[in-house]
Scaffold this motif. Sequence first.
Motif, PDB file in Angstrom:
ATOM      1  N   HIS A   1      41.977  32.117  63.628  1.00  0.00           N
ATOM      2  CA  HIS A   1      41.996  31.208  64.901  1.00  0.00           C
ATOM      3  C   HIS A   1      41.122  30.216  64.468  1.00  0.00           C
ATOM      4  O   HIS A   1      39.707  30.415  64.267  1.00  0.00           O
TER       5      HIS A   1
ATOM      6  N   TYR B   1      41.897  36.726  72.844  1.00  0.00           N
ATOM      7  CA  TYR B   1      42.409  35.501  73.308  1.00  0.00           C
ATOM      8  C   TYR B   1      43.482  35.637  74.433  1.00  0.00           C
ATOM      9  O   TYR B   1      43.961  36.792  74.499  1.00  0.00           O
ATOM     10  N   ALA B   2      43.843  34.510  74.865  1.00  0.00           N
ATOM     11  CA  ALA B   2      44.871  34.750  75.979  1.00  0.00           C
ATOM     12  C   ALA B   2      45.891  33.316  76.002  1.00  0.00           C
ATOM     13  O   ALA B   2      46.119  32.829  76.820  1.00  0.00           O
ATOM     14  N   CYS B   3      46.393  33.200  74.761  1.00  0.00           N
ATOM     15  CA  CYS B   3      47.185  32.135  74.734  1.00  0.00           C
ATOM     16  C   CYS B   3      48.558  32.251  75.550  1.00  0.00           C
ATOM     17  O   CYS B   3      48.959  33.380  75.476  1.00  0.00           O
TER      18      CYS B   3
ATOM     19  N   ARG C   1      44.834  27.135  74.000  1.00  0.00           N
ATOM     20  CA  ARG C   1      44.268  27.438  72.613  1.00  0.00           C
ATOM     21  C   ARG C   1      42.700  27.281  72.481  1.00  0.00           C
ATOM     22  O   ARG C   1      42.317  27.215  71.182  1.00  0.00           O
TER      23      ARG C   1
ATOM     24  N   TYR D   1      51.555  31.586  75.629  1.00  0.00           N
ATOM     25  CA  TYR D   1      52.848  31.950  75.188  1.00  0.00           C
ATOM     26  C   TYR D   1      52.844  33.373  74.451  1.00  0.00           C
ATOM     27  O   TYR D   1      53.958  33.826  73.887  1.00  0.00           O
ATOM     28  N   CYS D   2      51.839  34.056  74.397  1.00  0.00           N
ATOM     29  CA  CYS D   2      51.529  35.062  73.550  1.00  0.00           C
ATOM     30  C   CYS D   2      51.696  36.364  73.785  1.00  0.00           C
ATOM     31  O   CYS D   2      50.739  36.497  74.916  1.00  0.00           O
TER      32      CYS D   2
ATOM     33  N   CYS E   1      43.648  41.505  70.321  1.00  0.00           N
ATOM     34  CA  CYS E   1      43.172  40.283  70.328  1.00  0.00           C
ATOM     35  C   CYS E   1      42.510  39.982  71.788  1.00  0.00           C
ATOM     36  O   CYS E   1      43.104  40.410  72.747  1.00  0.00           O
TER      37      CYS E   1
ATOM     38  N   VAL F   1      50.736  39.294  72.242  1.00  0.00           N
ATOM     39  CA  VAL F   1      49.867  40.181  71.410  1.00  0.00           C
ATOM     40  C   VAL F   1      48.826  40.875  72.402  1.00  0.00           C
ATOM     41  O   VAL F   1      48.715  42.191  72.144  1.00  0.00           O
ATOM     42  N   PRO F   2      48.151  40.224  73.292  1.00  0.00           N
ATOM     43  CA  PRO F   2      47.102  40.989  73.721  1.00  0.00           C
ATOM     44  C   PRO F   2      47.673  41.867  74.815  1.00  0.00           C
ATOM     45  O   PRO F   2      47.059  42.995  74.921  1.00  0.00           O
TER      46      PRO F   2
ATOM     47  N   GLN G   1      45.085  40.066  63.802  1.00  0.00           N
ATOM     48  CA  GLN G   1      45.770  39.114  64.682  1.00  0.00           C
ATOM     49  C   GLN G   1      44.685  37.604  64.653  1.00  0.00           C
ATOM     50  O   GLN G   1      45.219  36.491  64.516  1.00  0.00           O
ATOM     51  N   THR G   2      43.543  37.876  64.736  1.00  0.00           N
ATOM     52  CA  THR G   2      42.206  36.831  64.664  1.00  0.00           C
ATOM     53  C   THR G   2      41.322  37.544  63.615  1.00  0.00           C
ATOM     54  O   THR G   2      40.293  37.876  64.099  1.00  0.00           O
TER      55      THR G   2
HETATM   56  S1  SF4 Z   1      48.481  33.574  69.384  1.00  0.00           S
HETATM   57 FE1  SF4 Z   1      47.041  34.692  68.137  1.00  0.00          FE
HETATM   58  S2  SF4 Z   1      45.041  34.275  69.385  1.00  0.00           S
HETATM   59 FE2  SF4 Z   1      46.589  33.621  71.054  1.00  0.00          FE
HETATM   60  S3  SF4 Z   1      46.809  35.566  72.032  1.00  0.00           S
HETATM   61 FE3  SF4 Z   1      48.413  35.597  70.040  1.00  0.00          FE
HETATM   62  S4  SF4 Z   1      47.317  36.836  68.818  1.00  0.00           S
HETATM   63 FE4  SF4 Z   1      45.666  36.071  70.145  1.00  0.00          FE
END
Ligand code: SF4
Length: 481
Positions: free
Chosen positions: A280, A201-203, A319, A205-206, A199, A208-209, A243-244
């Motif tokens: 997304h 993106y750079a949310c 977001r 709270y997340c 991913c 995943v990146p 993920q997206t």
């Molecule tokens: S919530 Fe989804 S879009 Fe946002 S950083 Fe995590 S995986 Fe990426």
Amino acid sequence: MSKAFDIGIEALAAGPQPATLGAPETTPAEAAASESRASESLPIAPNGKSFYIETFGCQMNAHDSEKVAGVLLERGYRAVDTILQADLVLYNTCSIREKAAQKVFSRLGEIRFATPRKVIGVLGCLAQQEGEEIFERAPWVSLVCGSASYRKLPELMAQVEEGGRRVSGLDLDTDETFETEITRRDNPIRAYLTIIEGCDYACAYCVVPHTRGPERSRASEAVLAEARRLAEAGYTEIQLLGQTVNSYRDPSPRGLNFTQLLREVAAVDGIRRVRFTTSHPNDFHREIVQAIDDTPVLCDHIHLPVQSGSTPILRAMRRTYTREEYLEKISWIRAARRPFSITSDIIVGFPGETEKDFEESVTLLDEVGYDSIFSFKYSPRPNTTAATMPGAIPEAEQARRLAILQDRQRQIQIARNEKLVGGTFEVLVDGRHESRNQWSGRTTSNRPVNFTSPRQNLLGEYVQVRIARASANSVAGEQVL
Ligand code: SF4
């Protein structure tokens, strides 16, 4: 890569498998369905060792486990149903919430004394997040491999097989996706197919990146070839994963965008349903709605995670859209000729969330009319910007907000499901409940349906069901013959 296989688990299990305590029994119909999907008999020499994988978290993880199992089967390992039977035990982990991470360390604690001679590996997001620290906390672990390094799994396994200790794969700079020669398919009805990993993106709270690395799309030809193989193996429903997922950009000279890929997968002979998750909102364009509206094979269901109904909180979450922009996308979906089901993810109690912000999430439920939501209390994660934000909401207040949100959503679901009573819907049958004498399945809009039928062996079939009753989470009726 010379050749790829999609294979039902029975085809590679060497001999009959002992029963698993507490595991659901495989019915003869399920076994037959699964066997019919074993597309090749493989020239694999058994190495005398067995493996067991426990998977935590999302569908991406579940499908990664199918591919990891494929790597092991290819190396001659035999799949077994319990930890006790296994020489190699792998935990494919999730770190999206603190609770999921704690569960993995508690599993590692349990296995230490119960099974001292086994080789233990930790895979997935927690492996990437904690890295070699896992060897410090649990020195009986031999392998730590993050999800972005699965391509290296064969060479890491070779080191483990030679007696290697503290073997790790933790790179994030891979620019390719995880392709396998064979994939073990655990679900005989629905096949998962990853089209994009990581991913960009750079949310706030997340994790995943950090755990899955930057976005990498698979070439469209590889995706389509896999879809054709799945159809040949008997699958009629495919779920595209990422993920997206809708950020997909074909890296090959064909240069397809997500909508073009959707249309091409839907055109594969034998495929009757195509789903995709997770989208997304930023990359959700009107042409996706158009493609679904034009193409009955593309399912009437869009999962569009909003996370909050409040624009200030969306901004704090990074977001990249406002409440109004999100609602505009919902209006495109509602304007389609087919009635789509819309589902979402919502976090309550994000740092700084006021009562007014929270109420905006509750009013959004009514404004959109979601068919279901996944809702969570915010949980701070390492390596995320939100973890150090001021304005933490106390746990008790988070719980209060979550209960209010879920109660409102429950009422909405009951009202939406009651509108289906009297209607007839096509259902793909995916389960049997002997004690209730009922079959279960899903409509194209992904709504769970329980129904009775005088017929036998319905698993994997498409049937018409007339709906007679509705509750918050499912509808029920009987097959129309
Ligand atoms: S919530 Fe989804 S879009 Fe946002 S950083 Fe995590 S995986 Fe990426």
